[in-house]
Design a protein around this motif. Structure first.
Motif, PDB file in Angstrom:
ATOM      1  N   HIS A  56      33.090 -58.547  -6.342  1.00  0.00           N
ATOM      2  CA  HIS A  56      31.547 -58.241  -6.032  1.00  0.00           C
ATOM      3  C   HIS A  56      31.085 -57.085  -6.375  1.00  0.00           C
ATOM      4  O   HIS A  56      32.012 -55.953  -6.592  1.00  0.00           O
ATOM      5  CB  HIS A  56      31.381 -58.451  -4.626  1.00  0.00           C
ATOM      6  N   ALA A  57      29.661 -56.827  -6.524  1.00  0.00           N
ATOM      7  CA  ALA A  57      29.170 -55.385  -7.080  1.00  0.00           C
ATOM      8  C   ALA A  57      27.663 -55.402  -6.094  1.00  0.00           C
ATOM      9  O   ALA A  57      27.224 -56.576  -5.997  1.00  0.00           O
ATOM     10  CB  ALA A  57      29.002 -55.590  -8.644  1.00  0.00           C
ATOM     11  N   ALA A  58      27.389 -54.262  -6.068  1.00  0.00           N
ATOM     12  CA  ALA A  58      26.042 -53.988  -5.570  1.00  0.00           C
ATOM     13  C   ALA A  58      25.395 -52.555  -5.640  1.00  0.00           C
ATOM     14  O   ALA A  58      26.583 -51.602  -6.147  1.00  0.00           O
ATOM     15  CB  ALA A  58      25.985 -54.430  -4.049  1.00  0.00           C
ATOM     16  N   ALA A  59      24.252 -52.251  -5.652  1.00  0.00           N
ATOM     17  CA  ALA A  59      23.679 -51.069  -5.982  1.00  0.00           C
ATOM     18  C   ALA A  59      23.006 -50.574  -4.612  1.00  0.00           C
ATOM     19  O   ALA A  59      22.149 -51.191  -4.026  1.00  0.00           O
ATOM     20  CB  ALA A  59      22.762 -51.053  -7.175  1.00  0.00           C
ATOM     21  N   PHE A  60      23.016 -49.441  -4.288  1.00  0.00           N
ATOM     22  CA  PHE A  60      22.412 -48.695  -3.219  1.00  0.00           C
ATOM     23  C   PHE A  60      21.705 -47.483  -3.489  1.00  0.00           C
ATOM     24  O   PHE A  60      22.504 -46.387  -3.986  1.00  0.00           O
ATOM     25  CB  PHE A  60      23.326 -48.476  -2.077  1.00  0.00           C
ATOM     26  N   PRO A  61      20.522 -46.964  -3.398  1.00  0.00           N
ATOM     27  CA  PRO A  61      19.465 -48.194  -3.146  1.00  0.00           C
ATOM     28  C   PRO A  61      18.894 -48.731  -4.328  1.00  0.00           C
ATOM     29  O   PRO A  61      19.275 -48.348  -5.410  1.00  0.00           O
ATOM     30  CB  PRO A  61      18.445 -47.274  -2.592  1.00  0.00           C
ATOM     31  N   GLU A  62      18.423 -49.849  -3.997  1.00  0.00           N
ATOM     32  CA  GLU A  62      17.718 -50.448  -5.346  1.00  0.00           C
ATOM     33  C   GLU A  62      16.470 -50.185  -5.833  1.00  0.00           C
ATOM     34  O   GLU A  62      15.856 -50.573  -6.835  1.00  0.00           O
ATOM     35  CB  GLU A  62      17.822 -52.162  -5.036  1.00  0.00           C
ATOM     36  N   THR A  63      15.418 -49.349  -5.030  1.00  0.00           N
ATOM     37  CA  THR A  63      14.118 -48.958  -5.131  1.00  0.00           C
ATOM     38  C   THR A  63      14.384 -47.439  -5.294  1.00  0.00           C
ATOM     39  O   THR A  63      14.938 -46.712  -4.126  1.00  0.00           O
ATOM     40  CB  THR A  63      13.242 -49.467  -4.357  1.00  0.00           C
ATOM     41  N   GLY A  67      15.519 -40.356 -12.180  1.00  0.00           N
ATOM     42  CA  GLY A  67      16.246 -39.390 -12.270  1.00  0.00           C
ATOM     43  C   GLY A  67      17.155 -39.120 -10.893  1.00  0.00           C
ATOM     44  O   GLY A  67      17.962 -38.288 -10.677  1.00  0.00           O
ATOM     45  N   GLN A  68      16.549 -40.255  -9.714  1.00  0.00           N
ATOM     46  CA  GLN A  68      17.359 -40.283  -8.560  1.00  0.00           C
ATOM     47  C   GLN A  68      18.759 -40.979  -8.611  1.00  0.00           C
ATOM     48  O   GLN A  68      18.926 -41.974  -9.385  1.00  0.00           O
ATOM     49  CB  GLN A  68      16.467 -40.948  -7.560  1.00  0.00           C
ATOM     50  N   GLN A  69      19.614 -40.601  -7.722  1.00  0.00           N
ATOM     51  CA  GLN A  69      20.868 -41.290  -7.846  1.00  0.00           C
ATOM     52  C   GLN A  69      21.071 -42.670  -7.202  1.00  0.00           C
ATOM     53  O   GLN A  69      20.372 -42.733  -5.997  1.00  0.00           O
ATOM     54  CB  GLN A  69      22.043 -40.443  -7.221  1.00  0.00           C
ATOM     55  N   LEU A 128      24.729 -43.860 -10.596  1.00  0.00           N
ATOM     56  CA  LEU A 128      23.727 -44.142 -11.783  1.00  0.00           C
ATOM     57  C   LEU A 128      22.585 -43.346 -11.940  1.00  0.00           C
ATOM     58  O   LEU A 128      21.906 -43.078 -10.544  1.00  0.00           O
ATOM     59  CB  LEU A 128      23.634 -45.741 -11.697  1.00  0.00           C
ATOM     60  N   PHE A 129      22.121 -42.546 -12.808  1.00  0.00           N
ATOM     61  CA  PHE A 129      20.800 -42.085 -12.835  1.00  0.00           C
ATOM     62  C   PHE A 129      19.943 -42.721 -13.951  1.00  0.00           C
ATOM     63  O   PHE A 129      20.120 -42.586 -15.113  1.00  0.00           O
ATOM     64  CB  PHE A 129      21.206 -40.534 -13.212  1.00  0.00           C
ATOM     65  N   PRO A 130      18.994 -43.592 -13.498  1.00  0.00           N
ATOM     66  CA  PRO A 130      18.058 -44.007 -14.440  1.00  0.00           C
ATOM     67  C   PRO A 130      17.103 -43.112 -15.101  1.00  0.00           C
ATOM     68  O   PRO A 130      16.678 -41.947 -14.440  1.00  0.00           O
ATOM     69  CB  PRO A 130      17.158 -44.855 -13.631  1.00  0.00           C
ATOM     70  N   VAL A 131      16.966 -42.982 -16.673  1.00  0.00           N
ATOM     71  CA  VAL A 131      16.098 -42.147 -17.159  1.00  0.00           C
ATOM     72  C   VAL A 131      14.783 -42.699 -17.372  1.00  0.00           C
ATOM     73  O   VAL A 131      13.980 -41.984 -18.054  1.00  0.00           O
ATOM     74  CB  VAL A 131      16.727 -41.490 -18.283  1.00  0.00           C
ATOM     75  N   VAL A 132      14.276 -43.806 -17.344  1.00  0.00           N
ATOM     76  CA  VAL A 132      13.384 -44.363 -17.642  1.00  0.00           C
ATOM     77  C   VAL A 132      12.631 -45.344 -16.288  1.00  0.00           C
ATOM     78  O   VAL A 132      13.504 -45.722 -15.589  1.00  0.00           O
ATOM     79  CB  VAL A 132      13.276 -45.527 -18.746  1.00  0.00           C
ATOM     80  N   SER A 133      11.676 -45.556 -16.265  1.00  0.00           N
ATOM     81  CA  SER A 133      10.930 -46.266 -15.269  1.00  0.00           C
ATOM     82  C   SER A 133      10.754 -47.710 -15.634  1.00  0.00           C
ATOM     83  O   SER A 133      10.788 -48.169 -16.849  1.00  0.00           O
ATOM     84  CB  SER A 133       9.461 -45.882 -14.778  1.00  0.00           C
ATOM     85  N   GLY A 134      10.705 -48.619 -14.558  1.00  0.00           N
ATOM     86  CA  GLY A 134      10.359 -49.840 -14.842  1.00  0.00           C
ATOM     87  C   GLY A 134      11.618 -50.723 -13.984  1.00  0.00           C
ATOM     88  O   GLY A 134      12.159 -50.185 -13.283  1.00  0.00           O
ATOM     89  N   SER A 135      11.915 -51.902 -14.303  1.00  0.00           N
ATOM     90  CA  SER A 135      12.812 -52.827 -13.828  1.00  0.00           C
ATOM     91  C   SER A 135      13.974 -52.736 -14.759  1.00  0.00           C
ATOM     92  O   SER A 135      13.939 -53.306 -15.789  1.00  0.00           O
ATOM     93  CB  SER A 135      12.261 -54.184 -13.465  1.00  0.00           C
ATOM     94  N   LEU A 169      17.667 -52.902 -10.294  1.00  0.00           N
ATOM     95  CA  LEU A 169      16.852 -51.628  -9.847  1.00  0.00           C
ATOM     96  C   LEU A 169      15.356 -51.611 -10.047  1.00  0.00           C
ATOM     97  O   LEU A 169      15.163 -52.038 -11.344  1.00  0.00           O
ATOM     98  CB  LEU A 169      17.680 -50.499 -10.549  1.00  0.00           C
ATOM     99  N   VAL A 170      14.818 -51.229  -9.089  1.00  0.00           N
ATOM    100  CA  VAL A 170      13.443 -50.926  -9.391  1.00  0.00           C
ATOM    101  C   VAL A 170      13.128 -49.451  -9.644  1.00  0.00           C
ATOM    102  O   VAL A 170      13.181 -48.900  -8.549  1.00  0.00           O
ATOM    103  CB  VAL A 170      12.346 -51.707  -8.497  1.00  0.00           C
ATOM    104  N   VAL A 171      12.810 -48.874 -10.793  1.00  0.00           N
ATOM    105  CA  VAL A 171      12.649 -47.469 -10.851  1.00  0.00           C
ATOM    106  C   VAL A 171      11.088 -47.118 -10.784  1.00  0.00           C
ATOM    107  O   VAL A 171      10.532 -47.704 -11.804  1.00  0.00           O
ATOM    108  CB  VAL A 171      13.538 -47.062 -12.323  1.00  0.00           C
ATOM    109  N   ARG A 172      10.863 -46.188  -9.855  1.00  0.00           N
ATOM    110  CA  ARG A 172       9.343 -45.863 -10.021  1.00  0.00           C
ATOM    111  C   ARG A 172       9.191 -44.417 -10.629  1.00  0.00           C
ATOM    112  O   ARG A 172       9.927 -43.741 -10.846  1.00  0.00           O
ATOM    113  CB  ARG A 172       8.938 -45.491  -8.530  1.00  0.00           C
ATOM    114  N   PRO A 173       8.214 -44.337 -11.471  1.00  0.00           N
ATOM    115  CA  PRO A 173       7.956 -43.052 -12.157  1.00  0.00           C
ATOM    116  C   PRO A 173       7.400 -41.958 -11.285  1.00  0.00           C
ATOM    117  O   PRO A 173       7.093 -42.121 -10.135  1.00  0.00           O
ATOM    118  CB  PRO A 173       6.844 -43.319 -12.958  1.00  0.00           C
ATOM    119  N   LEU A 174       7.737 -40.766 -11.615  1.00  0.00           N
ATOM    120  CA  LEU A 174       7.317 -39.672 -10.574  1.00  0.00           C
ATOM    121  C   LEU A 174       5.988 -39.609 -10.500  1.00  0.00           C
ATOM    122  O   LEU A 174       5.213 -39.722 -11.576  1.00  0.00           O
ATOM    123  CB  LEU A 174       7.813 -38.356 -11.346  1.00  0.00           C
TER     124      LEU A 174
END
Length: 803
Positions: A56-63, A67-69, A128-135, A169-174
Motif C-alpha cells: 500500500h501507499a499514501a501521502a501525508f498531507p494531501e493538500t 515547496g512544502q514537504q 516530496l517537495f512539489p515545485v508547481v501548483s495544481g493537481s 496531491l492538491v498543491v496550492r500556489p503561494l
C-alpha cells in the motif's frame, strides 16, 4: 514478554519525541507536529488478508503549498510464513515523479499493524517537495518479489508483481496578496546567520562574507540573498549545501559566500541580512534576520583608486557646441519634435501626388482627342510619296505609321513601345482589350510589316491598299471600344508598373515610421524626460540642443569637471548624473558621466552612460574607444553599437524621394508635349535617360530608408538590460535547474521572456538562459517616460564593482 517489550519501545519513542520538541526552536515545533508518524499508513489502510504479501501507499498531507514537504509512505505487509519463503529481499519499483523533488527519509521501519494479527509491516518513507501548483498524481508503485512454493530450500520459486494505490496531491500556489517585495521563492522554516572570515580589514584587501540559511525545508532550492554593501565591492562566490533527511522532516543548511573588497576606511557596519521566506505551517510570510556586524577598516598599503595621482585620467568631453556641418556628419539632423517629423512624413507621402495628378490629367486629355476618326485611303495617299508611286508597299508603310501613332495616342504610350509584338500584346491586354481583338491587331501589324518592308512582294492596285486601310480602321475601332480610358501609369515607370511606385512609397514610409525620437534620441531612449536645462539663457527656443544652450559659465558643469580633475570620481559621477537628468539629450554629458563612473569603479553606470551616449551619437569615435575598455560582455553581440546615423539617412531618403518625384512630374509634362508630336520625344533621346535617373533616385531613397530602419532596430535599447551583480545563468527558471555558466557585472543582455522573479535573456556572447530579475538593471527605463517627479529613469542604485 513480547507485548511488554513493545510497550516499552513505544514509551521510549514518545519520550524521545518530547525531548526533540523541547530541543528544537519553537518555530519548528508546529512543522514536526504536522508530519505523520511512521505508522500512519498502518492505521490508514486495510490489509488484504487474502494475500501473503500486501502493498500500500499514501501521502501525508494531501493538500499543501508549493515547496512544502509531503511525506510519501509505502507499507509492505507480510506474514511470518511468507517471510520465511522469501529467498531474497523484494525489489521496489518507484513511480515516476513529475513536478516534484524527492528525498529518502531514514531507513525502513518494522511495525506490528493493529487489527491484522500475524502480519508484520515494513514502512518506507520519502519526502516530496512539489515545485508547481495544481493537481499532481503520484503513479502507483510496484513491488516485485520471489516466493518459494514451500519452506524447503530446493522448492521451486515463483515471481510476483503487486501494485499499490496511486496518490493525489492538491498543491496550492503561494499567496500573492501578502507577498513581500524581497521574496524570491524560499519555503520552509528558516533562520539566517552572517559571519566574516576575519576581524582585520584593510582597504583593497579582500575578505569573505558567509551567509548561512538553515532550517527545515528543501534547502537545496534556497535562492541567494540580495543586499547592498555600500562600503565594499561584492562578488558572489561559492555555495555549499548540507541536507539531513534522517528525521521526519528534511532539514539542512545552505551557505552563500561573497568576496568583499573594502573601498573606504573607518568604522563600517554590515547591515542585517533580511531573508524573506514563506512558512507553510503558519501559512504566512516571515523573515529570517541576521545580526549586524561591526567592522573597522584600516587604511590600505596602496592608494585608493580615486586618489592615485600617477594614474592617467580619461579625457572628458568639452561643452563647446558643434557646427552645423559637424552635427550633420556626426549625429545627423535630429528632428527634436514630433511635429517636425510629421511634416517631413507628410512631404514624403504627398510628393508623388503632382506627378500622378498630371499623368491622370494628361490621359484624360489624350482620350478626349478625336483620334478615332476612320482612316481612308484618300487620306493616306495625300502624301507626296503615295502620290508618286501607286504601290501597296508605300500604302502599307504609311498605314503602319499612322496606325502606330493613333493607337499610341489612344493608349497613352509612346509609339516606340508598339514596335515589339510582345510589348503590343502586353499593353493591349493590360488595358482591357480582348484576346481576339489583340490577335487581330497583331495579325494586321505583321501583314503591314510584310507588305511594307518585304522587297519581293509588290501588289499594286487600290483594292489591296483599301483593304489595309479598312482593316486598320476596324482594329482601331475595336481598341477604342474595349480599352479603358485614363488610369495610365506615370510616364517614366513603364506601362503597368503603377504598383511598383506604390511599393516604393510603402517602403519609404516604413523607413520613416520609427522616428528618430525613438531610435536614437530622446527621453525614452535616455530614460529621462526631455526638459529645459537648468541655467539655460532666457529666450532659448524649445528643442535647442543642450550642448548649444549650455554655456561655459554653468556652475554645475564647472563643479563636476573640477571634481573629476581633482580625482574625486564619486562626487564627479553624481554631479554629472544630475546634469544628465536635466539634459537627457546631451551626448557630452552622458559620455562624461560614464567616464566618471568608470574612474570610480562603477562598471554598471559606465556601461549605461556610454551605451546611451553611443546610441545617440553612433559615429563618435571617442565613444567607441571608451567602450573598448568595457568587458567583452558589454560591447559585443547585442551590445554592439553600429555606426549608423539614422536621422541623416532618413533626411537623405526624404530628399532623394522628393527630387525623384519632381523629376517624374517634369517627365509627365514632357510626355504630354510628346503626345502632340510623338516623334519629337523619341528623336530627342533623353526620355530613357530621364526614366533611368528617376528610378535611380527612388531606389536610392528606398535603400536609405531601409538602412535607416535597420539602424533604428540595431540602436534600439528598449529590451536591453545590464547585469548589476555576478550571477549564474540557468537553463530554466529556478535555482534547481542546471547551470550554463555565469554572467559578470556590466554584461549586457536582451530580455526575451519572464516567469515570476526570473527572466529569460540573450547574452552578448549568444547564450540564452534564465537570470533573476533582481540582478538586471534596464538600460532604458521605459516606465520613466511618463513620470515627472524626482529623477525618473535615474533611480539606479550606485553599484560598486570590481574590474
Amino acid at each position: 514478554m513480547e507485548r511488554r517489550l513493545r510497550t516499552s519501545l513505544c514509551r521510549a519513542a514518545k519520550l524521545l519525541s518530547a525531548v526533540v520538541l523541547l530541543c528544537v526552536p519553537h518555530a519548528q515545533r508546529s512543522a514536526l507536529r504536522a508530519q505523520p508518524g511512521p505508522t500512519a499508513i498502518v492505521d490508514r489502510v486495510r490489509i488484504n488478508t487474502g494475500r501473503l504479501i500486501d502493498f500500500h501507499a499514501a501521502a501525508f498531507p494531501e493538500t499543501l503549498y508549493v515547496g512544502q514537504q509531503s511525506t510519501y509512505q509505502l507499507g509492505v505487509f507480510l506474514t511470518a510464513n511468507a517471510r520465511s519463503r522469501l529467498p531474497r529481499n523484494p525489489e521496489f519499483i518507484p513511480p515516476e515523479l513529475r513536478g516534484m523533488l524527492s528525498y529518502d527519509l531514514g531507513s525502513p521501519r518494522r511495525v506490528a499493524p493493529r487489527g491484522a494479527p500475524g502480519y508484520e509491516a515494513l514502512v518506507l518513507q520519502r519526502a516530496l517537495f512539489p515545485v508547481v501548483s495544481g493537481s499532481l498524481t503520484i503513479p502507483a508503485p510496484q513491488l516485485s518479489y520471489v516466493l518459494r512454493q514451500s519452506s524447503s530450500y530446493f522448492s521451486r520459486e515463483e515471481r510476483n508483481l503487486v501494485s499499490a494505490e496511486s496518490a493525489h496531491l492538491v498543491v496550492r500556489p503561494l499567496p500573492a496578496a501578502t507577498r513581500p517585495d524581497g521574496f524570491s521563492g524560499a519555503v520552509g522554516v528558516l533562520r539566517a546567520v552572517a559571519r566574516l572570515d576575519t576581524a582585520n580589514a584593510r582597504v583593497g584587501d579582500p575578505l569573505v562574507l558567509t551567509v548561512r540559511v538553515s532550517g527545515t525545508g528543501n534547502v537545496k532550492l534556497l535562492p541567494r540573498p540580495a543586499f547592498e554593501i555600500p562600503w565594499a565591492a561584492a562578488v558572489a562566490a561559492a555555495e555549499r549545501v548540507q541536507i539531513d533527511s534522517a528525521g521526519p522532516l528534511v532539514r539542512g543548511s545552505k551557505e552563500f559566500d561573497w568576496v568583499l573588497t573594502p573601498t573606504a576606511s573607518g568604522p563600517v557596519t554590515l547591515a542585517p541580512v533580511i531573508y524573506h521566506y514563506f512558512d507553510p505551517y503558519k501559512e504566512k510570510y516571515d523573515v529570517a534576520v541576521s545580526l549586524p556586524i561591526e567592522l573597522m577598516v584600516r587604511e590600505g598599503t596602496l592608494a585608493a583608486a580615486d586618489m592615485g595621482e600617477s594614474a592617467a585620467l580619461l579625457p572628458l568631453r568639452t561643452s563647446a557646441p558643434r557646427s552645423t556641418v559637424g552635427a550633420l556628419v556626426g549625429r545627423g539632423l535630429t528632428f527634436e519634435s514630433r511635429e517636425g517629423l510629421l511634416i517631413v512624413l507628410a512631404l514624403v507621402l504627398l510628393a508623388p501626388l503632382p506627378a500622378v495628378a498630371m499623368s491622370v490629367r494628361a490621359q484624360t486629355r489624350s482620350s478626349a482627342v478625336p483620334v478615332g476618326a476612320p482612316m481612308t485611303l484618300d487620306g493616306l495617299r495625300t502624301s507626296p510619296a503615295a502620290a508618286a508611286v501607286d504601290d501597296v508597299g508605300v500604302v502599307a508603310r504609311q498605314t503602319r505609321r499612322v496606325f502606330h501613332s493613333v493607337v499610341a495616342a489612344r493608349l497613352g504610350v509612346s509609339p516606340q513601345q508598339l514596335t515589339s509584338r510582345r510589348q503590343v500584346r502586353r499593353i493591349l491586354r493590360r488595358r482591357g482589350v480582348t484576346s481576339e481583338s489583340t490577335d487581330s491587331v497583331i495579325t494586321l501589324l505583321e501583314d503591314l510589316d510584310q507588305q511594307g518592308f518585304a522587297s519581293s512582294l509588290h501588289a499594286t492596285g487600290t483594292t489591296n491598299a483599301g483593304n489595309f486601310v479598312k482593316r486598320a480602321n476596324d482594329c482601331f475601332a475595336l481598341i477604342d471600344a474595349e480599352a479603358v480610358r485614363g488610369g495610365a501609369p506615370v510616364p517614366g515607370f513603364g506601362a503597368g508598373n503603377g504598383s511598383g511606385a506604390g511599393t516604393l512609397l510603402l517602403l519609404v514610409a516604413l523607413g520613416w515610421l520609427p522616428s528618430s525620437l525613438d531610435a536614437q534620441e530622446p527621453a525614452s531612449a535616455a530614460g529621462i524626460p526631455a526638459s529645459t536645462p537648468a541655467g539655460t539663457p532666457a529666450g532659448t527656443p524649445a528643442g535647442t540642443p543642450a550642448a548649444v544652450a549650455r554655456t561655459g559659465s554653468d556652475a554645475r558643469y564647472d563643479a563636476a569637471t573640477a571634481a573629476y580633475n581633482r580625482r574625486a570620481f564619486r562626487d564627479a559621477q553624481l554631479r554629472f548624473r544630475d546634469l544628465v537628468a536635466s539634459n537627457p539629450r546631451d551626448v557630452d554629458l552622458l559620455a562624461n558621466w560614464g567616464t566618471a563612473a568608470w574612474s570610480a569603479n562603477d562598471t554598471v553606470h559606465a556601461v549605461i552612460a556610454w551605451q546611451r551616449a553611443a546610441r545617440l551619437d553612433p559615429l563618435a569615435v571617442d565613444l567607441h574607444e571608451k567602450m573598448a575598455l568595457l568587458p567583452s560582455g558589454a560591447r559585443g553581440g547585442i551590445a554592439d553599437v553600429p555606426m549608423v546615423p539614422v536621422p541623416a539617412l532618413q533626411l537623405s531618403s526624404a530628399l532623394l524621394w522628393v527630387v525623384g518625384w519632381v523629376l517624374a512630374a517634369w517627365h509627365v509634362i514632357r510626355a504630354r508635349k510628346a503626345r502632340v508630336d510623338p516623334e519629337a520625344m523619341v528623336s530627342s533621346g533623353h526620355g530613357a535617360v530621364l526614366r533611368g535617373g528617376i528610378w535611380t533616385l527612388l531606389l536610392a531613397a528606398v535603400a536609405a530608408a531601409g538602412f535607416a530602419w535597420w539602424g533604428h532596430r540595431a540602436l534600439d535599447a528598449s529590451e536591453l538590460a545590464v547585469v548589476a551583480r555576478p550571477e549564474t545563468m540557468h537553463v530554466a527558471a529556478g535555482t534547481d535547474s542546471d547551470a550554463m555558466g555565469g554572467v559578470a557585472t556590466g554584461d549586457v543582455v536582451k530580455r526575451l521572456d519572464s516567469s515570476g522573479p526570473w527572466e529569460r535573456v540573450l547574452h552578448a556572447d549568444g547564450r540564452q538562459g534564465w537570470l533573476p530579475s533582481l540582478r538586471l538593471v534596464a538600460l532604458v527605463d521605459q516606465s520613466s517616460a511618463s513620470t515627472t517627479s524626482g529623477e525618473p529613469g535615474m533611480d539606479i542604485p550606485v553599484v560598486p564593482s570590481l574590474r
